[in-house]
Design a protein around this motif. Structure first.
Motif, mmCIF file in Angstrom:
data_model
loop_
_atom_site.group_PDB
_atom_site.id
_atom_site.type_symbol
_atom_site.label_atom_id
_atom_site.label_comp_id
_atom_site.label_asym_id
_atom_site.label_seq_id
_atom_site.Cartn_x
_atom_site.Cartn_y
_atom_site.Cartn_z
ATOM 1 N N GLY A 85 0.846 -1.174 0.000
ATOM 2 C CA GLY A 85 0.000 0.000 0.000
ATOM 3 C C GLY A 85 0.882 1.224 0.000
ATOM 4 O O GLY A 85 2.108 1.121 0.080
ATOM 5 N N SER A 86 0.291 2.390 -0.047
ATOM 6 C CA SER A 86 1.098 3.604 -0.102
ATOM 7 C C SER A 86 1.173 4.328 1.233
ATOM 8 O O SER A 86 1.957 5.251 1.394
ATOM 9 N N TYR A 87 0.370 3.897 2.232
ATOM 10 C CA TYR A 87 0.379 4.599 3.517
ATOM 11 C C TYR A 87 -0.043 3.654 4.640
ATOM 12 O O TYR A 87 -0.576 2.571 4.410
ATOM 13 N N VAL A 88 0.216 4.128 5.879
ATOM 14 C CA VAL A 88 -0.308 3.512 7.099
ATOM 15 C C VAL A 88 -0.954 4.637 7.900
ATOM 16 O O VAL A 88 -0.771 5.805 7.586
ATOM 17 N N ARG A 89 -1.703 4.298 8.923
ATOM 18 C CA ARG A 89 -2.362 5.313 9.745
ATOM 19 C C ARG A 89 -1.659 5.458 11.093
ATOM 20 O O ARG A 89 -1.232 4.479 11.698
ATOM 21 N N CYS A 90 -1.575 6.709 11.543
ATOM 22 C CA CYS A 90 -1.012 7.012 12.857
ATOM 23 C C CYS A 90 -1.946 6.449 13.927
ATOM 24 O O CYS A 90 -3.161 6.655 13.876
ATOM 25 N N ILE A 103 -2.232 7.387 16.946
ATOM 26 C CA ILE A 103 -2.734 8.443 17.822
ATOM 27 C C ILE A 103 -3.728 9.349 17.105
ATOM 28 O O ILE A 103 -4.810 9.614 17.592
ATOM 29 N N SER A 104 -3.360 9.837 15.927
ATOM 30 C CA SER A 104 -4.181 10.831 15.228
ATOM 31 C C SER A 104 -5.032 10.254 14.095
ATOM 32 O O SER A 104 -5.891 10.952 13.572
ATOM 33 N N SER A 105 -4.763 9.038 13.695
ATOM 34 C CA SER A 105 -5.407 8.387 12.536
ATOM 35 C C SER A 105 -5.059 9.062 11.209
ATOM 36 O O SER A 105 -5.655 8.737 10.184
ATOM 37 N N ARG A 106 -4.114 9.986 11.220
ATOM 38 C CA ARG A 106 -3.683 10.620 9.972
ATOM 39 C C ARG A 106 -2.894 9.625 9.135
ATOM 40 O O ARG A 106 -2.139 8.808 9.665
ATOM 41 N N PRO A 107 -3.045 9.672 7.814
ATOM 42 C CA PRO A 107 -2.261 8.783 6.955
ATOM 43 C C PRO A 107 -0.794 9.207 6.924
ATOM 44 O O PRO A 107 -0.489 10.406 6.975
ATOM 45 N N ILE A 108 0.086 8.232 6.854
ATOM 46 C CA ILE A 108 1.530 8.461 6.761
ATOM 47 C C ILE A 108 2.006 7.722 5.525
ATOM 48 O O ILE A 108 1.879 6.498 5.445
ATOM 49 N N LEU A 109 2.533 8.452 4.557
ATOM 50 C CA LEU A 109 3.087 7.800 3.373
ATOM 51 C C LEU A 109 4.232 6.892 3.789
ATOM 52 O O LEU A 109 5.025 7.252 4.665
ATOM 53 N N ILE A 110 4.328 5.740 3.174
ATOM 54 C CA ILE A 110 5.372 4.774 3.528
ATOM 55 C C ILE A 110 6.759 5.420 3.468
ATOM 56 O O ILE A 110 7.568 5.220 4.369
ATOM 57 N N GLN A 111 7.011 6.237 2.443
ATOM 58 C CA GLN A 111 8.338 6.845 2.324
ATOM 59 C C GLN A 111 8.611 7.880 3.418
ATOM 60 O O GLN A 111 9.756 8.241 3.648
ATOM 61 N N LEU A 136 7.504 7.360 6.678
ATOM 62 C CA LEU A 136 7.369 6.665 7.954
ATOM 63 C C LEU A 136 8.702 6.636 8.695
ATOM 64 O O LEU A 136 9.686 6.079 8.208
ATOM 65 N N LYS A 137 8.729 7.267 9.877
ATOM 66 C CA LYS A 137 9.961 7.346 10.672
ATOM 67 C C LYS A 137 9.780 6.907 12.117
ATOM 68 O O LYS A 137 10.746 6.622 12.799
ATOM 69 N N TYR A 138 8.539 6.896 12.598
ATOM 70 C CA TYR A 138 8.287 6.617 14.010
ATOM 71 C C TYR A 138 7.294 5.471 14.146
ATOM 72 O O TYR A 138 6.228 5.493 13.545
ATOM 73 N N TRP A 139 7.665 4.468 14.968
ATOM 74 C CA TRP A 139 6.767 3.346 15.230
ATOM 75 C C TRP A 139 7.193 2.644 16.500
ATOM 76 O O TRP A 139 8.274 2.865 17.030
ATOM 77 N N SER A 140 6.311 1.775 16.986
ATOM 78 C CA SER A 140 6.593 0.974 18.163
ATOM 79 C C SER A 140 6.650 -0.489 17.745
ATOM 80 O O SER A 140 5.676 -1.021 17.199
ATOM 81 N N VAL A 141 7.763 -1.111 18.018
ATOM 82 C CA VAL A 141 7.899 -2.548 17.750
ATOM 83 C C VAL A 141 7.018 -3.319 18.726
ATOM 84 O O VAL A 141 6.312 -4.249 18.339
ATOM 85 N N GLU A 142 7.020 -2.905 19.985
ATOM 86 C CA GLU A 142 6.251 -3.582 21.018
ATOM 87 C C GLU A 142 4.750 -3.555 20.727
ATOM 88 O O GLU A 142 4.067 -4.568 20.844
ATOM 89 N N ARG A 143 4.234 -2.391 20.345
ATOM 90 C CA ARG A 143 2.797 -2.253 20.108
ATOM 91 C C ARG A 143 2.403 -2.400 18.645
ATOM 92 O O ARG A 143 1.227 -2.407 18.321
ATOM 93 N N GLN A 144 3.399 -2.498 17.758
ATOM 94 C CA GLN A 144 3.149 -2.648 16.317
ATOM 95 C C GLN A 144 2.215 -1.554 15.806
ATOM 96 O O GLN A 144 1.198 -1.812 15.179
ATOM 97 N N ALA A 191 2.240 2.714 14.146
ATOM 98 C CA ALA A 191 2.987 3.799 13.509
ATOM 99 C C ALA A 191 2.541 5.136 14.091
ATOM 100 O O ALA A 191 1.403 5.268 14.561
ATOM 101 N N TYR A 192 3.437 6.126 14.013
ATOM 102 C CA TYR A 192 3.146 7.470 14.501
ATOM 103 C C TYR A 192 3.568 8.486 13.456
ATOM 104 O O TYR A 192 4.624 8.347 12.838
ATOM 105 N N VAL A 193 2.761 9.518 13.300
ATOM 106 C CA VAL A 193 2.997 10.524 12.271
ATOM 107 C C VAL A 193 4.228 11.379 12.570
ATOM 108 O O VAL A 193 4.899 11.849 11.646
ATOM 109 N N ASP A 194 4.542 11.587 13.852
ATOM 110 C CA ASP A 194 5.695 12.403 14.218
ATOM 111 C C ASP A 194 6.146 12.050 15.634
ATOM 112 O O ASP A 194 5.534 11.205 16.307
#
Length: 72
Positions: free
Chosen positions: A28-33, A35-43, A45-53, A55-58
């Motif tokens: 796909g081209s994006y994932v959702r944050c 916290i905010s449910s905002r879309p994050i383009l894959i390119q 994507l810089k912030y995520w939690s391995v433990e909780r699996q 993604a975060y927008v910032d």
């Protein structure tokens, strides 16, 4: 597969978050944050939690997730 094997593709991606990298499970081209449910383009994507699996927008969203999880 890694992030470079699916440069676009439209729709929401499903990703497995790893330490320092991620693996695209469903293209796909994006994932959702988480916290905010905002879309994050894959390119972008810089912030995520391995433990909780998730993604975060910032960095602020990542900190908010940490606070919520750890009740700070």
């Amino acid at each position: 597969m890694n992030r470079m094997e699916f440069p676009g593709g439209g729709g929401e991606a499903q990703i497995r978050y790893l330490d320092g990298d991620f693996k695209i499970v469903r293209p796909g081209s994006y994932v959702r944050c988480a916290i905010s449910s905002r879309p994050i383009l894959i390119q972008d994507l810089k912030y995520w939690s391995v433990e909780r699996q998730e993604a975060y927008v910032d960095a602020d969203a990542a900190l908010e997730a940490y606070r919520r999880h750890n009740k700070l």
